[in-house]
Design a protein around this motif. Structure first.
Motif, mmCIF file in Angstrom:
data_model
loop_
_atom_site.group_PDB
_atom_site.id
_atom_site.type_symbol
_atom_site.label_atom_id
_atom_site.label_comp_id
_atom_site.label_asym_id
_atom_site.label_seq_id
_atom_site.Cartn_x
_atom_site.Cartn_y
_atom_site.Cartn_z
ATOM 1 N N THR A 1 32.798 42.422 41.128
ATOM 2 C CA THR A 1 33.848 42.021 40.185
ATOM 3 C C THR A 1 35.010 41.375 40.923
ATOM 4 N N ALA A 2 35.454 40.208 40.414
ATOM 5 C CA ALA A 2 36.564 39.502 41.048
ATOM 6 C C ALA A 2 37.851 40.291 40.851
ATOM 7 N N MET A 3 38.654 40.340 41.899
ATOM 8 C CA MET A 3 39.934 41.032 41.832
ATOM 9 C C MET A 3 40.969 40.153 41.131
ATOM 10 N N LEU A 4 41.943 40.782 40.501
ATOM 11 C CA LEU A 4 43.043 40.062 39.848
ATOM 12 C C LEU A 4 44.210 39.924 40.814
ATOM 13 N N LYS A 5 44.859 38.758 40.756
ATOM 14 C CA LYS A 5 46.032 38.522 41.589
ATOM 15 C C LYS A 5 47.281 38.686 40.717
ATOM 16 N N ASP B 1 59.387 40.001 43.634
ATOM 17 C CA ASP B 1 59.846 39.777 45.014
ATOM 18 C C ASP B 1 59.031 38.720 45.735
ATOM 19 N N GLY B 2 58.074 38.098 45.029
ATOM 20 C CA GLY B 2 57.256 37.056 45.627
ATOM 21 C C GLY B 2 55.942 37.551 46.191
ATOM 22 N N SER B 3 55.764 38.861 46.281
ATOM 23 C CA SER B 3 54.511 39.399 46.814
ATOM 24 C C SER B 3 53.406 39.319 45.769
ATOM 25 N N VAL B 4 52.166 39.317 46.239
ATOM 26 C CA VAL B 4 50.999 39.262 45.360
ATOM 27 C C VAL B 4 50.097 40.447 45.681
ATOM 28 N N ARG B 5 49.707 41.169 44.646
ATOM 29 C CA ARG B 5 48.804 42.305 44.827
ATOM 30 C C ARG B 5 47.460 41.983 44.193
ATOM 31 N N GLU B 6 46.389 42.346 44.880
ATOM 32 C CA GLU B 6 45.052 42.203 44.332
ATOM 33 C C GLU B 6 44.611 43.554 43.779
ATOM 34 N N VAL B 7 44.274 43.556 42.482
ATOM 35 C CA VAL B 7 43.896 44.802 41.817
ATOM 36 C C VAL B 7 42.634 44.570 41.017
ATOM 37 N N ASP C 1 52.873 47.083 26.726
ATOM 38 C CA ASP C 1 52.802 48.513 27.028
ATOM 39 C C ASP C 1 52.558 48.724 28.518
ATOM 40 N N ILE C 2 53.157 49.767 29.059
ATOM 41 C CA ILE C 2 52.973 50.101 30.474
ATOM 42 C C ILE C 2 51.523 50.524 30.758
ATOM 43 N N MET C 3 50.807 51.021 29.710
ATOM 44 C CA MET C 3 49.432 51.500 29.891
ATOM 45 C C MET C 3 48.385 50.473 29.463
ATOM 46 N N ARG C 4 48.803 49.272 29.091
ATOM 47 C CA ARG C 4 47.826 48.266 28.651
ATOM 48 C C ARG C 4 47.175 47.615 29.871
ATOM 49 N N PRO C 5 45.841 47.632 29.969
ATOM 50 C CA PRO C 5 45.166 47.079 31.152
ATOM 51 C C PRO C 5 45.429 45.588 31.328
ATOM 52 N N LEU C 6 45.535 45.180 32.593
ATOM 53 C CA LEU C 6 45.670 43.770 32.931
ATOM 54 C C LEU C 6 44.307 43.107 32.838
ATOM 55 N N GLU C 7 44.287 41.877 32.311
ATOM 56 C CA GLU C 7 43.011 41.225 32.023
ATOM 57 C C GLU C 7 42.753 39.999 32.874
ATOM 58 N N ALA C 8 43.804 39.440 33.504
ATOM 59 C CA ALA C 8 43.651 38.210 34.267
ATOM 60 C C ALA C 8 44.785 38.118 35.280
ATOM 61 N N ASP C 9 44.712 37.099 36.150
ATOM 62 C CA ASP C 9 45.811 36.856 37.074
ATOM 63 C C ASP C 9 47.094 36.670 36.265
ATOM 64 N N ALA C 10 48.194 37.219 36.750
ATOM 65 C CA ALA C 10 49.437 37.151 35.974
ATOM 66 C C ALA C 10 50.636 37.462 36.851
#
Length: 663
Positions: free
Chosen positions: A2-6, A11-17, A49-58
């Motif tokens: 599964t591809a990770m989301l960016k 602050d300009g940082s990018v996290r892969e999740v 919502d704070i608990m709504r899953p992320l679905e794409a890079d954002a």
């Protein structure tokens, strides 16, 4: 794999999740403090919502209570949701309808099973709301298939919710929030759980009737209002403001000062009493002097105009339901031209002045050298506001605008708008409103005109505010997407009053549509016809509403130049009656609005009565004052007296009573 989301952070940082990660998960990975503080998230700018899953890079920005605007909206939305759950728990069979957040709280409309709700029901409902908050029920977002949701509402007897769901556009994502066994259809977002609310930060305030969808042909509902905040300190401050606002209610003060009244024989219109009309005339005279000095030409236009004119201007399609319309009966054998859209000829009381001002502009040939033309009118207008919306001076059917329209060339627009802002600033300062915010209302979804026109008009208004140095945080500079008029963007000016409330009063709008529709033109330097740009502008908005705001802002204690009665000469003993008459005569000769009070009453009674009437200066006179030619001046709200010779007192009061623009 599964591809990770960016996920890009502020602050300009990018996290892969991994897909399905929630903003709450990211907050926890940053630190426990943020995990506890984060209450929602902005995902690509959208509040979620704070608990709504992320679905794409954002891009992701976590929202905490420090982001007060977002936090308050979330809390108030949740309080409305908890209110609905509490009511259904206490009153089984009650149907739920709509429950939005408002500027200072929330409300919810209910269809009770047995009887309408009353204010006596509120304490029990508040207690149940606090129980639900203490239970810390998770607020879970669910996406439902349209037909299944409609079937659910019908099965549960929620006919209003079923009707609403059935009318939403095909393909819309229908979302429901679940708290325990309670369901409510809602777009969200919400806090993660009811326990995120402060149980001491809300109060239910009142119950009223409301029609389903706001239409009096529909079912009558019970609307429960509440105010909601982030903590008890904010709630207490708000309740204090409400108490102060009640003391300043312009309707009560207007009665105590004998300024005006309303009655059922003229719904939405004001009966101005002599003292109230003095206030009106002073304000009008001040505005007229300011406009004369700024190069405006005052005009007067008809109250009643042919409906075809309103159709041509575009107002008929937008405002017809709010216009007072009467038939224009043509005597037999006369022909008055084609009828409106095949209907009988109609006339309408003007709801605004702008088309009539274009008709004046069209009289005679205008040259580019004639522009700008600043055309002002204290124009009486009529709008058919619903009975339930009428409110003292603040919402009326007949009102007088401090209206003006400025016809300019494109190259003059920025400078002319900047001059208007400077004029408006002087007026607000003079009237006791040093604090105001400037907001730019941008193009709405339904609008006239090309995209290029809107781009240019919006940027021109930005440039004008910047030219005055007021496009800053200090002036509350803000842009409001979708809030413009159907024909033009506009600048709005929001006053802040003495107790921190804001009032949208002044406005200026650019308009290239109306000159086109009504065929207004001028001859340019090239000898060809060109369309002028029309600036619609007002500073006070309407005299009625602005006077209501003035009354509440000053709590009826007007500056001396605006006060209907500026001074009263009150006697201590009857031996001073003749001297009191002399004092009043000299005050009036100096141009002051003065009255005698020689009634056979104790002076303390007179002081109390004139304090209630908000008389700024009480000149107390007795035997000593009559013998010495003095007066004892008692200012409104003060205990001490100032003894002066009558001549010195008149000189002092006359200086204070001079309007600011004449000093």
């Amino acid at each position: 794999m599964t591809a990770m989301l960016k996920i890009s952070l502020p602050d300009g940082s990018v996290r892969e999740v991994a897909p399905g990660t929630t903003p709450a998960d990211i907050a926890a990975s940053i630190g426990p403090g943020l995990a506890k503080a984060a209450i929602a998230a902005r995902v690509d700018g959208e509040l979620r919502d704070i608990m709504r899953p992320l679905e794409a890079d954002a891009s992701l920005a976590l929202v905490t209570a420090k982001d007060e605007k977002d936090a308050l909206e979330l809390a108030r939305h949740d309080f409305a949701h908890v209110l609905a759950e509490a009511v259904q728990n206490l009153f089984p069979g009650t149907q739920i309808t709509f429950g939005p957040a408002t500027d200072d709280g929330f409300y919810y409309d209910f269809a009770p099973k047995d009887r309408p709700f009353t204010d006596e029901d509120l304490p029990a409902i508040e207690a149940e709301m606090r129980r639900i908050i203490a239970a810390n029920e998770p607020l879970v977002r669910e996406v439902w298939e349209r037909d299944a949701l409609i079937a659910l509402w019908r099965e549960q007897g929620e006919t209003f919710k079923a009707e609403w769901a059935a009318e939403l556009p095909e393909g819309d994502e229908l979302t429901v929030y679940r708290a325990g066994n309670f369901l409510d259809m809602c777009r969200g977002p919400h806090l993660a759980a009811t326990g995120k609310l402060d149980p001491q930060a809300f109060k239910l305030t009142r119950v009223s009737g409301a029609y389903w969808r706001g239409d009096q042909k529909n079912a009558m509902l019970s609307r429960i209002y509440g105010t909601g905040w982030l903590n008890k300190k904010q709630l207490d401050a708000h309740l204090t403001r409400l108490e102060e606002a009640a003391k300043r209610d312009h309707r009560r003060i207007g009665q105590e000062m004998d300024l005006f009244h309303t009655q059922s024989e003229a719904q939405g219109s004001i009966f101005w009493h002599p003292k109230g009309y003095i206030l009106w005339r002073e304000l009008e005279a001040y505005m007229r002097r300011r406009l004369d000095a700024a190069g405006y030409r005052e005009v007067k236009t008809p109250q009643l105009m042919d409906a075809r004119q309103w159709e041509q201007s575009g107002h008929w399609g937008k405002y017809r339901e709010n216009m007072f319309v009467v038939p224009d009966e043509i005597p037999s054998g006369e022909d008055d031209g084609p009828v409106l859209s095949g209907k009988a000829d109609l006339m309408a009381l003007k709801p605004m002045n702008c088309p009539a001002h274009v008709l004046i502009f069209r009289q005679g040939i205008k040259s580019y050298r004639d522009l700008p033309i600043r055309m002002a009118e204290f124009g009486c207008c009529h709008r058919n506001e619903p009975h339930g919306a009428l409110h003292g001076l603040m919402r009326v059917r007949q009102f007088t605008q401090d209206d003006a329209h400025i016809f300019v060339r494109a190259d003059q627009l920025v400078d002319e708008v900047a001059k208007f802002i400077d004029l408006l600033d002087r007026v607000y300062q003079d009237l006791g409103f040093p604090s105001y915010a400037i907001k730019l209302a941008l193009r709405p979804d339904k609008r006239f005109g090309s995209e290029d026109m809107w781009d240019w008009s919006e940027q021109s208004l930005r440039d004008a505010v910047a030219a005055t140095g007021r496009a800053t945080e200090a002036f509350g500079w803000e842009e409001l997407p979708g809030e413009g008029a159907f024909y033009a963007p506009k600048l709005e000016f929001h006053l802040t009053d003495a107790i921190g409330r804001t009032w949208q009063v002044g406005t200026i709008q650019t308009d290239t549509v109306l000159p086109e529709r009504l065929d207004a033109s001028y001859v340019g330097e090239d000898g060809e016809r060109h369309r002028p740009i029309m600036l619609h502008r007002a500073i006070l908005g309407s005299f009625e509403r602005f006077i209501g705001i003035l009354i509440e802002h000053h709590a009826g204690r007007f500056p001396l130049w605006l006060a209907p009665v500026q001074a009263v000469a009150a006697t201590i003993v009857s031996d001073a009656d003749d001297y009191a008459a002399e004092v009043v005569a000299k005050l009036r000769a100096a141009g002051l609005r003065a009255e005698p009070d020689t009634r056979n009453e104790k002076i303390n009674y007179k002081v109390r009565e004139h304090s209630l009437a908000r008389v700024p200066a009480l000149l107390v006179v007795g035997r000593r004052e009559a013998e010495e030619g003095t007066v004892a001046i008692r200012r409104l709200g003060e205990q001490n007296q100032q003894v002066l010779s009558l001549d010195d007192a008149i000189t002092m009061l006359k200086a204070e009573a001079t309007p600011p623009d004449l000093r």
